[in-house]
Design a protein around this motif. Structure first.
Motif, PDB file in Angstrom:
ATOM      1  N   ALA A 138      -4.052   3.479   3.597  1.00  0.00           N
ATOM      2  CA  ALA A 138      -3.872   2.901   4.926  1.00  0.00           C
ATOM      3  C   ALA A 138      -3.868   3.943   6.037  1.00  0.00           C
ATOM      4  O   ALA A 138      -3.752   3.598   7.203  1.00  0.00           O
ATOM      5  CB  ALA A 138      -2.568   2.108   4.961  1.00  0.00           C
ATOM      6  N   TYR A 139      -3.949   5.228   5.666  1.00  0.00           N
ATOM      7  CA  TYR A 139      -3.873   6.290   6.674  1.00  0.00           C
ATOM      8  C   TYR A 139      -5.179   7.068   6.732  1.00  0.00           C
ATOM      9  O   TYR A 139      -5.930   7.124   5.761  1.00  0.00           O
ATOM     10  CB  TYR A 139      -2.709   7.231   6.355  1.00  0.00           C
ATOM     11  CG  TYR A 139      -1.369   6.552   6.480  1.00  0.00           C
ATOM     12  CD1 TYR A 139      -0.817   5.903   5.399  1.00  0.00           C
ATOM     13  CD2 TYR A 139      -0.687   6.544   7.695  1.00  0.00           C
ATOM     14  CE1 TYR A 139       0.409   5.257   5.528  1.00  0.00           C
ATOM     15  CE2 TYR A 139       0.525   5.915   7.819  1.00  0.00           C
ATOM     16  CZ  TYR A 139       1.068   5.262   6.734  1.00  0.00           C
ATOM     17  OH  TYR A 139       2.264   4.628   6.868  1.00  0.00           O
TER      18      TYR A 139
ATOM     19  N   ARG B 104      -2.138   7.454  -0.945  1.00  0.00           N
ATOM     20  CA  ARG B 104      -2.769   6.653  -1.998  1.00  0.00           C
ATOM     21  C   ARG B 104      -2.876   5.187  -1.619  1.00  0.00           C
ATOM     22  O   ARG B 104      -3.654   4.460  -2.197  1.00  0.00           O
ATOM     23  CB  ARG B 104      -2.011   6.806  -3.319  1.00  0.00           C
ATOM     24  CG  ARG B 104      -2.304   8.137  -3.945  1.00  0.00           C
ATOM     25  CD  ARG B 104      -1.767   8.284  -5.348  1.00  0.00           C
ATOM     26  NE  ARG B 104      -2.080   9.627  -5.835  1.00  0.00           N
ATOM     27  CZ  ARG B 104      -1.329  10.316  -6.684  1.00  0.00           C
ATOM     28  NH1 ARG B 104      -0.215   9.795  -7.132  1.00  0.00           N
ATOM     29  NH2 ARG B 104      -1.683  11.516  -7.067  1.00  0.00           N
ATOM     30  N   THR B 105      -2.092   4.752  -0.621  1.00  0.00           N
ATOM     31  CA  THR B 105      -2.226   3.356  -0.211  1.00  0.00           C
ATOM     32  C   THR B 105      -3.530   3.139   0.528  1.00  0.00           C
ATOM     33  O   THR B 105      -3.983   2.018   0.700  1.00  0.00           O
ATOM     34  CB  THR B 105      -1.081   2.927   0.721  1.00  0.00           C
ATOM     35  OG1 THR B 105      -1.159   3.678   1.933  1.00  0.00           O
ATOM     36  CG2 THR B 105       0.264   3.115   0.081  1.00  0.00           C
TER      37      THR B 105
ATOM     38  N   SER C 118       2.039   9.591  -1.982  1.00  0.00           N
ATOM     39  CA  SER C 118       2.075   8.151  -2.258  1.00  0.00           C
ATOM     40  C   SER C 118       1.598   7.357  -1.058  1.00  0.00           C
ATOM     41  O   SER C 118       0.951   6.323  -1.207  1.00  0.00           O
ATOM     42  CB  SER C 118       3.468   7.718  -2.692  1.00  0.00           C
ATOM     43  OG  SER C 118       4.367   7.848  -1.645  1.00  0.00           O
TER      44      SER C 118
ATOM     45  N   GLY D 241      -6.904  12.984  -7.240  1.00  0.00           N
ATOM     46  CA  GLY D 241      -6.771  11.528  -7.213  1.00  0.00           C
ATOM     47  C   GLY D 241      -7.884  10.852  -6.445  1.00  0.00           C
ATOM     48  O   GLY D 241      -7.928   9.633  -6.339  1.00  0.00           O
TER      49      GLY D 241
END
Lengths: 284, 288, 397
Positions: free
Chosen positions: C97-98, C94-95, C91, C114
Motif C-alpha cells: 500500500a506504500y 509487504r502490504t 511488514s 521478498g
C-alpha cells in the motif's frame, strides 16, 4: 411479493430455520471459523527468514520450538497466571458493588450506579491504560500518594499489568453478577432468613451458589481479554505476554505466530466448554 | 434483605472503594486534559481549556467520523445477523442448536489478536483483497453479533410464543407475524444490543489494527498513533474526555431501554419488593 | 433423540463443513507469494506527478521544513507513516500500500528478497551524481549489480545519558552492557527493542573479548552469537524499558524514568530542545563510545507495487537536493548523503563535525545489516535473521 415469500415459509419450519441461519452461520462458520482453520494450517508451515516467503511444507517445527525453548513456557505461564489473578481480583471487587446495586440500592440509586459502572466501558481503552501509565510512572500519582507513608508504587512490570487489567475488565465482571443477583427473588432470601440463617450463611449457601454461573460468565471475559492483550503489557511493563510475541512475529514469521496463537485458542475453547457446563452461558 | 448495621457499613465502604478504583484514573485523565503544561507531572502546574478546541479541530475529527461510520454499519450487520440467529434458536429445534450459542460467542471470547491475525490472513493471503474500511467493518460485525444475539435471545425466551401462534391463527403469514408481533416486542432488546454493539466497535483497537487499510484511521487508532507524541498528548487527553462525555447519553439510553418493561413494575413496587421470578429486565447488562 | 430418516438440518451442516474443507484445500494449495529476488521493473521515463506519495519512514525523516516545499514544487501530497523498527517497515511494505520506504540495512535485503522493491533508474535522479562515493554501490543498497535505492544519510546509534544522574560521563558502552558497571543504573537503562541490539553486544565483545574473533557484528557463528546473547541476557534485569517508538523514549528520559541508553539523534536533540539534562559522547570522539557503535546508512527504496512512481522518483530526487539534504541532516543530526549539502548547512562545520566526508570514520560504525547464514568468508554457519529474532524473544524473557 412479500406475501409470496411469506407463504413459502409458512408451515415449513425447516425452510424457515435454514433461511434464518444461512446468513449468520454462513458468516461465522465459513468466514470466521474458516479463518481460524487457515491460521491453524499456517502454523504447520514455515517461512524463509530473508524473503518472508511462506514455505508451505507441513511440519511441526514451530510447535517443537514452542515446547523446547523455555522462554515460551515462561511467557504462557505468566500470561495465564495473570489472567487467573485478574479474574479472581475482579470477582472479589465486583461482587460487593454488584450486590449493592442489585439488592440494596433503591431504583434511582440503582440507575445511577448502573450508568456509573457502564461509563468507563465507553472511555477509550487506550486512554485508560495511558492514564495508568502516567499514574504508575516515577513521580506519578501513585508514588505521590504513597510517599508520605514511605512506600513507593510498583512501577512498571507484572504488578502493573495485573492492576491495569483488573481495572479495565472490572465492568465486564460487575454486569453479569449484577444481572445474576437481580434474578434471585427476594423471597428466597427472606425464606432463608426466616429459617434462621445468619446473613453470612444466607450469602454462602443461597446467594453464592445461585450467582456462581454469573461469576463464571464474567470470568470468561476477564480471562479471555487478559489472555490476548498485548497493548497493556507493552505500555506498562517490559515483560512479554502471549499477545506481544504473537504480534512481534506476525509479519516476519506468520507460521510461528499462528502456532503460538493456538495456545490461547485451545485454552479459551476449553474454558468455554467448562463454563457452558456450569451454566454460564445463560448469564452472558 | 436484613443486614446488620456493621455489614451495611462494610458493604458501603467496599462499594465506595470499588467506585473510587473505577473513577480515579478517569479523574486523573480529566485533570490532565486541563493541564496547562505538556509535561506530565503530578500535581499539574495549572489548568486551561485550550486543548478542547484544538482537539475538536485536529485530525481526531476525521478519525471520529470514521469510527462512527464503521460502528453504524457493523452494528447494522450485527443486528441483522444476530436477530436472525436468535429467532432460529429461540423458536425452532434443529440439529446443532446448542452449538450456535457457542459459535456466536467465539469471536469475542477468543483474544482479539487471534481474531485480527486470522481475518488479516484470510483477507490478504487467501482472498487477496486490500485492507480497507470494508474489512474493518466485517471484522467488527463478527464480534458484535454475540451482543445482539444474547440480548435478543433473552427477550425471545421470555416472550411467550403464544402471541405468535395467536397471530398465525388469526390469519397472518410469517412475515406479518414477525413485523407486527415479534419485532415490536423485541425492539428494546435490539436497541440495547445495538447500542452495546456500537460501543464495542467504537472502542476496538486490536482487531482494527490488523484489518484497517493504510490511509484510514478509526478514533482508537488515531489515539494509538498519537499516544506518545509529547505535543499531542494533551489533545489526546482532551479527545478522550470528550468521548466519555458524549457517551453518557447512549449509555443512559441503553439502560432505560432495558428498563422499559420492568419500569412499571419497579415503580409500583418500590425499590426492594419485586415480583418473583420475573419483572425487571436484565438484558441490557448482557455483554458490553 | 435423533431420528433415523434424513435430517435436513444435519445435511445443511454437512454441506457447510464440506464447503469449509474445500476452501481450506484451495487455500493450502494456492500460492500467493511473489517471486524471490527483486520485483518490478525500474521506471523508464519520468512522467507527471500523480498527486500524492505514500511513504514509510523513521521518525524525523519526513518533516514539514522540506516536505512543504516539495509538495508545492511537485504537487505530490506526502502521506507519511512513521515506523519504529525495520520489522515494522518490512511488514508495511509487504502490504503493497506504500510507494517508498527509508530502509536501513537490516531491511533492504529482506525487501529485495521478498520482491517488494524495484531497482532504481538513477538516470532519472539527477542529484544522485553528487552523492558521496562511499554510499554508492554498497552491499546494503545494491543487489544483482543494480542500485536499489537512494541514500538518505547515515549515523551512529548514540549512547545518551542524563548528565545529572550518570556521573562521571561514560566513555564506553560498559555503562549499559557490562553487568558490573551497568548495575549502578539498574532499572534506568533503555535498550532498543529489536534483534539488532544483539549486534550492540557483539560490538562490545569485539573490543573487550578479542578471543572470540568477532569481525562483523552481524556475521556471528554459534560461539560468538551465544556470547553476545548471554551479554544481553545479563543486561535484562537491569533494563528499565525496551523502546521502539522514539517518542516513548523521549518521554521516559524527560520524566526521569530512564537515565541512560541507546538512542538516535532525533531523541537527543528533541530532549535538549526541551531543556532536559541529556548528554551524549562528545563530537571530539565522533559521538562514539570507545568501542564504536552500531549505526545505519538509510536508503530510500521504491515499492515494486508503487501506485505513484513518478512522485516517488521526485521525492527521491528531492531528498538529496543539496538544500533539502542539508536541512534533513541538520534536523535529525546525521551525516548527509549529498556532497553538495555541506555547502548549505546552517552550521558551516556541520559536515566535518559529523564526519560526512571521512570514509575512514565510518569503519567504526557498523551499519545495520540483515544477518544471513552466509558468513561472507566462505563458511555458511552464521546465524540468520530467524535465529536473531528467536534469540531476542528469549533475551526479553
Amino acid at each position: 411479493m412479500s406475501h409470496r415469500l411469506a407463504n413459502l415459509f409458512h408451515g415449513r419450519p425447516r425452510l424457515q430455520v435454514g433461511a434464518l441461519l444461512a446468513g449468520p452461520v454462513g458468516w461465522l462458520v465459513v468466514g470466521y471459523l474458516g479463518s481460524l482453520a487457515l491460521l491453524l494450517i499456517a502454523s504447520l508451515w514455515s517461512v524463509n527468514a530473508v524473503s518472508g516467503e511462506l514455505v508451505k511444507n507441513l511440519s511441526f517445527e514451530n510447535f517443537e520450538t514452542l515446547l523446547n525453548e523455555p522462554v515460551y513456557r515462561t511467557i504462557v505461564v505468566r500470561t495465564v497466571a495473570i489472567a487467573a489473578l485478574v479474574t479472581v481480583t475482579d470477582a472479589i471487587v465486583a461482587f460487593p458493588i454488584a450486590f449493592y446495586m442489585a439488592k440494596v440500592a433503591r431504583s434511582r440509586g440503582k440507575a445511577i450506579l448502573v450508568v456509573a459502572v457502564l461509563i468507563p466501558l465507553w472511555s477509550s481503552y487506550l486512554v485508560k491504560v495511558l492514564s495508568w501509565r502516567n499514574m504508575l510512572s516515577g513521580g506519578g500519582l501513585i508514588d505521590w500518594i504513597l510517599e508520605p507513608i514511605g512506600l513507593s508504587g510498583p512501577g512498571y512490570g507484572n504488578t502493573a499489568v495485573w492492576l491495569v487489567m483488573s481495572y479495565l475488565w472490572l465492568p465486564y465482571m460487575i454486569l453479569p453478577i449484577f444481572a445474576g443477583l437481580e434474578r434471585i427473588p427476594n423471597s428466597l432470601i427472606s425464606a432463608s432468613e426466616d429459617l434462621g440463617a445468619s446473613p453470612f450463611t444466607t450469602f454462602r449457601r443461597v446467594i453464592l451458589p445461585l450467582t456462581f454461573p454469573a461469576v463464571v460468565a464474567g470470568s470468561i471475559f476477564t480471562f479471555a481479554l487478559t489472555l490476548g492483550d498485548y497493548i497493556t503489557p507493552k505500555l506498562v511493563s517490559n515483560n512479554q505476554f502471549i499477545g506481544n510475541v504473537v504480534f512481534n512475529n506476525i509479519s516476519s514469521n506468520l507460521p510461528f505466530a499462528a502456532a503460538l496463537a493456538l495456545v490461547p485458542i485451545v485454552v479459551m475453547i476449553g474454558y468455554l466448554l467448562v463454563a457452558r457446563k456450569l451454566g454460564a452461558f445463560e448469564h452472558i | 434483605m436484613r443486614l446488620s448495621k456493621r455489614s451495611r457499613i462494610l458493604l458501603r465502604v467496599a462499594v465506595g472503594v470499588g467506585l473510587a478504583f473505577i473513577y480515579i484514573p478517569l479523574f486523573v485523565l480529566a485533570v490532565y486534559a486541563f493541564n496547562s503544561s505538556k509535561i506530565l507531572e503530578w500535581p499539574p502546574p495549572g489548568l486551561t481549556f485550550e486543548w478542547f478546541p484544538k482537539a475538536i479541530e485536529s485530525t481526531a475529527k476525521d478519525a471520529f467520523w470514521t469510527s462512527i461510520k464503521v460502528g453504524l454499519v457493523a452494528t447494522a450487520i450485527a443486528l441483522l445477523l444476530g436477530t436472525l440467529a436468535s429467532l432460529a434458536v429461540a423458536r425452532h429445534r434443529f440439529f446443532g442448536r446448542e452449538t450456535i450459542s457457542f459459535l456466536v460467542v467465539l469471536p469475542i471470547a477468543l483474544p482479539g489478536i487471534v481474531t485480527g491475525v486470522a481475518l488479516n490472513n484470510t483477507f490478504t493471503q487467501v482472498l487477496g483483497i486490500d485492507l480497507s474500511l470494508f474489512t474493518v467493518i466485517v471484522a467488527h460485525a463478527t464480534f458484535c453479533i454475540v451482543v445482539v444475539y444474547n440480548n435478543s435471545i433473552a427477550r425471545l425466551r421470555r416472550m411467550s410464543s403464544s402471541f405468535e401462534e395467536a397471530s398465525a391463527d388469526l390469519g397472518a403469514n410469517t412475515w406479518q407475524t414477525f413485523r407486527h408481533v415479534t419485532l415490536p416486542n423485541m425492539r428494546s432488546a435490539l436497541g440495547a444490543g445495538g447500542l452495546l454493539a456500537f460501543g464495542l466497535s467504537f472502542d476496538e483497537i486490536i482487531v482494527t489494527t490488523f484489518t484497517i487499510g493504510a490511509g484510514e484511521q478509526t478514533l482508537p487508532y488515531w489515539i494509538y498513533s498519537n499516544l506518545f507524541r509529547a505535543q499531542q498528548r494533551p489533545i489526546v487527553n482532551a479527545v478522550a474526555v470528550i468521548v466519555v462525555l458524549i457517551s453518557i447519553l447512549p449509555v443512559y439510553l441503553a439502560y432505560r431501554l432495558t428498563r422499559e418493561e420492568g419500569g412499571l413494575a419497579a415503580a409500583r413496587g418500590g425499590g426492594h419488593e419485586r415480583i418473583e421470578g420475573g419483572g425487571v429486565e436484565t438484558e441490557a447488562t448482557a455483554v458490553p | 433423540m435423533k431420528t433415523r430418516h434424513a435430517n435436513p438440518a444435519r445435511t445443511a451442516w454437512l454441506i457447510v463443513a464440506g464447503l469449509l474443507a474445500t476452501m481450506l484445500l484451495f487455500a493450502g494449495c494456492g500460492s500467493s507469494s511473489s517471486g524471490g529476488g527483486g520485483g518490478g521493473e525500474e521506471l523508464k521515463k519520468l512522467g507527471k506527478g500523480e498527486g500524492q506519495v505514500n511513504l514509510i519512514s523513521w521518525a524525523g525523516y519526513v518533516e514539514p521544513p522540506w516536505v512543504k516545499p516539495f509538495e508545492q514544487k511537485t504537487g505530490c501530497k506526502v502521506n507519511n507513516k512513521v515506523a519504529g523498527t525495520s520489522d515494522e517497515m518490512v511488514s508495511l511494505m509487504r502490504t503493497g500500500a506504500y510507494d517508498g520506504v527509508s530502509a536501513s540495512g537490516n531491511a533492504t535485503a529482506r525487501l529485495f528478497e521478498g520482491g517488494d522493491v524495484a531497482p532504481v533508474n538513477v538516470s532519472l535522479v539527477p542529484n544522485y551524481k553528487t552523492v558521496f562515493a562511499d554510499l554508492k554501490g554498497q552491499p546494503y543498497n545494491t543487489f544483482d549489480g543494480k542500485p536499489y535505492g537512494i541514500p538518505h544519510g547515515r549515523g551512529a546509534n548514540l549512547l545518551m545519558w542524563n548528565s545529572n544522574e550518570v556521573k562521571p560521563a561514560p566513555k564506553s558502552w560498559n555503562v549499559t552492557l557490562d553487568p558490573k558497571v551497568a548495575s549502578k543504573n539498574k532499572g534506568k537503562i533503555s535498550q532498543y527493542d529489536d534483534p539488532m541490539s544483539i549486534a550492540e553486544g557483539a560490538v562490545y565483545l569485539k573490543a573487550h573479548d578479542p578471543e572470540l574473533g568477532i569481525e562483523d557484528p552481524y556475521e556471528l557463528n554459534e560461539e560468538q552469537f551465544e556470547a553476545a546473547v548471554q551479554l544481553l541476557k545479563e543486561q535484562r534485569p537491569l533494563v528499565g524499558e525496551y523502546w521502539s517508538e522514539a517518542e516513548k523514549q523521549i518521554s521516559s528520559f524527560a520524566s526521569g524514568d530512564i537515565h541512560v541508553g541507546t538512542t538516535w539523534q532525533y531523541q537527543y536533540f528533541a530532549l535538549k530542545e526541551e531543556g532536559k539534562p541529556v548528554a551524549a559522547s562528545p563530537a571530539s570522539q565522533g559521538f562514539l563510545p570507545e568501542e564504536g557503535a552500531t549505526g545505519w546508512s538509510d536508503t530510500w527504496m521504491i515499492s515494486s507495487e508503487a501506485e505513484h512512481p513518478n512522485c516517488m522518483y521526485m521525492w527521491m530526487n528531492w531528498i538529496i537536493e543539496p538544500q533539502a539534504n542539508a536541512e534533513v541532516a541538520e534536523y535529525f543530526g546525521e551525516a548527509p548523503a549529498q556532497e553538495k549539502a555541506c555547502e548549505h548547512t546552517e552550521n558551516p562545520n556541520f559536515c566535518s563535525e559529523y564526519h560526512a566526508e571521512e570514509p575512514a570514520f565510518w569503519k567504526r560504525v557498523y551499519y545495520w545489516k540483515t544477518p544471513l547464514a552466509d558468513c561472507g568468508n566462505g563458511s555458511e554457519d552464521c546465524k540468520d535473521y530467524n535465529d536473531w529474532v528467536q534469540a531476542w524473544t528469549s533475551i526479553k524473557g
